[in-house]
Write a protein that holds these residues in place. Sequence first.
Motif, PDB file in Angstrom:
ATOM      1  N   PRO A  45       0.805  -1.229   0.000  1.00 32.28           N
ATOM      2  CA  PRO A  45       0.000   0.000   0.000  1.00 32.28           C
ATOM      3  C   PRO A  45       0.839   1.282   0.000  1.00 32.28           C
ATOM      4  O   PRO A  45       0.447   2.282  -0.609  1.00 32.28           O
ATOM      5  N   VAL A  46       2.002   1.236   0.642  1.00 27.50           N
ATOM      6  CA  VAL A  46       2.896   2.400   0.606  1.00 27.50           C
ATOM      7  C   VAL A  46       3.368   2.636  -0.825  1.00 27.50           C
ATOM      8  O   VAL A  46       3.424   3.778  -1.301  1.00 27.50           O
ATOM      9  N   MET A  47       3.682   1.561  -1.533  1.00 27.57           N
ATOM     10  CA  MET A  47       4.124   1.686  -2.921  1.00 27.57           C
ATOM     11  C   MET A  47       2.990   2.146  -3.843  1.00 27.57           C
ATOM     12  O   MET A  47       3.235   2.900  -4.784  1.00 27.57           O
ATOM     13  N   TYR A  48       1.761   1.730  -3.573  1.00 25.92           N
ATOM     14  CA  TYR A  48       0.625   2.243  -4.356  1.00 25.92           C
ATOM     15  C   TYR A  48       0.586   3.766  -4.215  1.00 25.92           C
ATOM     16  O   TYR A  48       0.433   4.489  -5.206  1.00 25.92           O
ATOM     17  N   ASN A  49       0.700   4.239  -2.977  1.00 28.14           N
ATOM     18  CA  ASN A  49       0.658   5.681  -2.733  1.00 28.14           C
ATOM     19  C   ASN A  49       1.853   6.394  -3.349  1.00 28.14           C
ATOM     20  O   ASN A  49       1.714   7.491  -3.909  1.00 28.14           O
ATOM     21  N   PHE A  50       3.034   5.775  -3.256  1.00 30.60           N
ATOM     22  CA  PHE A  50       4.228   6.390  -3.830  1.00 30.60           C
ATOM     23  C   PHE A  50       4.074   6.591  -5.330  1.00 30.60           C
ATOM     24  O   PHE A  50       4.271   7.696  -5.847  1.00 30.60           O
ATOM     25  N   TRP A  51       3.716   5.514  -6.037  1.00 27.09           N
ATOM     26  CA  TRP A  51       3.632   5.624  -7.501  1.00 27.09           C
ATOM     27  C   TRP A  51       2.446   6.461  -7.955  1.00 27.09           C
ATOM     28  O   TRP A  51       2.515   7.132  -8.982  1.00 27.09           O
ATOM     29  N   SER A  52       1.385   6.491  -7.179  1.00 30.17           N
ATOM     30  CA  SER A  52       0.265   7.386  -7.482  1.00 30.17           C
ATOM     31  C   SER A  52       0.714   8.844  -7.365  1.00 30.17           C
ATOM     32  O   SER A  52       0.354   9.686  -8.197  1.00 30.17           O
ATOM     33  N   THR A  53       1.512   9.120  -6.344  1.00 32.34           N
ATOM     34  CA  THR A  53       2.035  10.470  -6.165  1.00 32.34           C
ATOM     35  C   THR A  53       3.005  10.827  -7.294  1.00 32.34           C
ATOM     36  O   THR A  53       2.939  11.926  -7.854  1.00 32.34           O
ATOM     37  N   TYR A  61       1.372   9.769  -0.978  1.00 31.09           N
ATOM     38  CA  TYR A  61       2.578   9.283  -0.305  1.00 31.09           C
ATOM     39  C   TYR A  61       3.127  10.359   0.604  1.00 31.09           C
ATOM     40  O   TYR A  61       3.350  11.498   0.181  1.00 31.09           O
ATOM     41  N   LYS A  62       3.327   9.992   1.843  1.00 29.65           N
ATOM     42  CA  LYS A  62       3.945  10.885   2.817  1.00 29.65           C
ATOM     43  C   LYS A  62       5.160  10.147   3.366  1.00 29.65           C
ATOM     44  O   LYS A  62       5.032   9.149   4.056  1.00 29.65           O
ATOM     45  N   GLY A  63       6.317  10.627   3.046  1.00 33.96           N
ATOM     46  CA  GLY A  63       7.497   9.947   3.553  1.00 33.96           C
ATOM     47  C   GLY A  63       8.733  10.329   2.773  1.00 33.96           C
ATOM     48  O   GLY A  63       8.680  11.150   1.857  1.00 33.96           O
ATOM     49  N   GLN A  64       9.822   9.717   3.153  1.00 34.11           N
ATOM     50  CA  GLN A  64      11.101   9.929   2.505  1.00 34.11           C
ATOM     51  C   GLN A  64      11.653   8.554   2.135  1.00 34.11           C
ATOM     52  O   GLN A  64      12.125   7.824   3.010  1.00 34.11           O
ATOM     53  N   PRO A  65      11.615   8.204   0.863  1.00 40.88           N
ATOM     54  CA  PRO A  65      12.012   6.854   0.484  1.00 40.88           C
ATOM     55  C   PRO A  65      13.513   6.593   0.587  1.00 40.88           C
ATOM     56  O   PRO A  65      13.915   5.464   0.867  1.00 40.88           O
ATOM     57  N   PHE A  66      14.344   7.591   0.389  1.00 35.52           N
ATOM     58  CA  PHE A  66      15.778   7.328   0.317  1.00 35.52           C
ATOM     59  C   PHE A  66      16.380   6.749   1.601  1.00 35.52           C
ATOM     60  O   PHE A  66      17.140   5.769   1.533  1.00 35.52           O
ATOM     61  N   PRO A  67      16.107   7.316   2.784  1.00 35.26           N
ATOM     62  CA  PRO A  67      16.768   6.786   3.988  1.00 35.26           C
ATOM     63  C   PRO A  67      16.583   5.281   4.202  1.00 35.26           C
ATOM     64  O   PRO A  67      17.491   4.611   4.693  1.00 35.26           O
ATOM     65  N   LYS A  68      15.462   4.738   3.801  1.00 37.68           N
ATOM     66  CA  LYS A  68      15.215   3.309   3.971  1.00 37.68           C
ATOM     67  C   LYS A  68      16.136   2.466   3.089  1.00 37.68           C
ATOM     68  O   LYS A  68      16.328   1.287   3.343  1.00 37.68           O
ATOM     69  N   HIS A  69      16.696   3.067   2.063  1.00 39.97           N
ATOM     70  CA  HIS A  69      17.551   2.335   1.136  1.00 39.97           C
ATOM     71  C   HIS A  69      19.041   2.420   1.496  1.00 39.97           C
ATOM     72  O   HIS A  69      19.845   1.685   0.947  1.00 39.97           O
ATOM     73  N   MET A  70      19.371   3.311   2.418  1.00 43.03           N
ATOM     74  CA  MET A  70      20.785   3.548   2.740  1.00 43.03           C
ATOM     75  C   MET A  70      21.471   2.318   3.326  1.00 43.03           C
ATOM     76  O   MET A  70      22.658   2.108   3.103  1.00 43.03           O
ATOM     77  N   ARG A  71      20.760   1.506   4.064  1.00 43.49           N
ATOM     78  CA  ARG A  71      21.388   0.374   4.750  1.00 43.49           C
ATOM     79  C   ARG A  71      21.386  -0.907   3.921  1.00 43.49           C
ATOM     80  O   ARG A  71      21.938  -1.920   4.339  1.00 43.49           O
ATOM     81  N   LEU A  72      20.786  -0.862   2.755  1.00 46.46           N
ATOM     82  CA  LEU A  72      20.669  -2.075   1.954  1.00 46.46           C
ATOM     83  C   LEU A  72      21.988  -2.426   1.260  1.00 46.46           C
ATOM     84  O   LEU A  72      22.698  -1.539   0.777  1.00 46.46           O
ATOM     85  N   PRO A  73      22.299  -3.710   1.178  1.00 48.52           N
ATOM     86  CA  PRO A  73      23.516  -4.147   0.488  1.00 48.52           C
ATOM     87  C   PRO A  73      23.269  -4.230  -1.022  1.00 48.52           C
ATOM     88  O   PRO A  73      23.032  -5.297  -1.576  1.00 48.52           O
ATOM     89  N   VAL A  74      23.311  -3.054  -1.665  1.00 51.41           N
ATOM     90  CA  VAL A  74      22.989  -3.007  -3.094  1.00 51.41           C
ATOM     91  C   VAL A  74      24.128  -2.381  -3.884  1.00 51.41           C
ATOM     92  O   VAL A  74      24.913  -1.596  -3.363  1.00 51.41           O
ATOM     93  N   SER A  75      24.166  -2.750  -5.155  1.00 54.19           N
ATOM     94  CA  SER A  75      25.167  -2.247  -6.083  1.00 54.19           C
ATOM     95  C   SER A  75      24.455  -1.681  -7.312  1.00 54.19           C
ATOM     96  O   SER A  75      23.227  -1.731  -7.409  1.00 54.19           O
ATOM     97  N   ARG A  76      25.247  -1.215  -8.240  1.00 53.07           N
ATOM     98  CA  ARG A  76      24.679  -0.735  -9.502  1.00 53.07           C
ATOM     99  C   ARG A  76      23.905  -1.846 -10.207  1.00 53.07           C
ATOM    100  O   ARG A  76      22.895  -1.589 -10.859  1.00 53.07           O
ATOM    101  N   ASP A  77      24.374  -3.080 -10.077  1.00 53.95           N
ATOM    102  CA  ASP A  77      23.676  -4.209 -10.696  1.00 53.95           C
ATOM    103  C   ASP A  77      22.253  -4.356 -10.153  1.00 53.95           C
ATOM    104  O   ASP A  77      21.330  -4.679 -10.904  1.00 53.95           O
ATOM    105  N   HIS A  78      22.083  -4.128  -8.863  1.00 52.95           N
ATOM    106  CA  HIS A  78      20.747  -4.206  -8.270  1.00 52.95           C
ATOM    107  C   HIS A  78      19.829  -3.141  -8.873  1.00 52.95           C
ATOM    108  O   HIS A  78      18.682  -3.425  -9.201  1.00 52.95           O
ATOM    109  N   PHE A  79      20.355  -1.933  -8.999  1.00 51.29           N
ATOM    110  CA  PHE A  79      19.544  -0.861  -9.575  1.00 51.29           C
ATOM    111  C   PHE A  79      19.227  -1.133 -11.041  1.00 51.29           C
ATOM    112  O   PHE A  79      18.107  -0.894 -11.492  1.00 51.29           O
ATOM    113  N   SER A  80      20.193  -1.635 -11.776  1.00 49.80           N
ATOM    114  CA  SER A  80      19.952  -1.970 -13.188  1.00 49.80           C
ATOM    115  C   SER A  80      18.864  -3.029 -13.310  1.00 49.80           C
ATOM    116  O   SER A  80      17.972  -2.925 -14.162  1.00 49.80           O
ATOM    117  N   GLN A  81      18.932  -4.037 -12.453  1.00 42.94           N
ATOM    118  CA  GLN A  81      17.928  -5.090 -12.484  1.00 42.94           C
ATOM    119  C   GLN A  81      16.566  -4.550 -12.072  1.00 42.94           C
ATOM    120  O   GLN A  81      15.545  -4.911 -12.652  1.00 42.94           O
TER     121      GLN A  81
END
Length: 125
Positions: A45-53, A61-81
């Motif tokens: 439901p948060v993603m429904y609101n995010f993409w609707s916004t 959508y009320k929030g800040q999506p970036f901080p939740k992604h800071m701790r994730l073990p991701v690389s450029r490959d993850h973003f490309s995928q």
Amino acid sequence: MKKDIENEGDIKQLVDTFYDHVNTDELLGPVFNDFAKIDWDHHLPVMYNFWSTVLFGSMAYKGQPFPKHMRLPVSRDHFSQWVSLFTSTVDELFEGANAKEIKQKATSIAQVFQMRLGLIDYQAI
């Protein structure tokens, strides 16, 4: 001919289908399910609101999506995928101006997140 993304029901269909693909993806699935341990009943439901916004300017959508992604073990490959899966999901379900716009916005969001995470240089874009 497929229809364009026109309403909240279309956003829900897109998000649900996209995350079905994410959950079975060998690269992204473990990040969402094993590392982040996403509570899908809450997250979708948060993603429904995010993409609707993002697409319709609904301001749902009320929030800040970036901080939740800071701790994730991701690389450029993850973003490309992620972008590849998002784009192919849009193409699987929809076509039209809004479909094109949401793909462009998803790509831009991924680029900004990668820059903020230090994965790509701003000049590389």
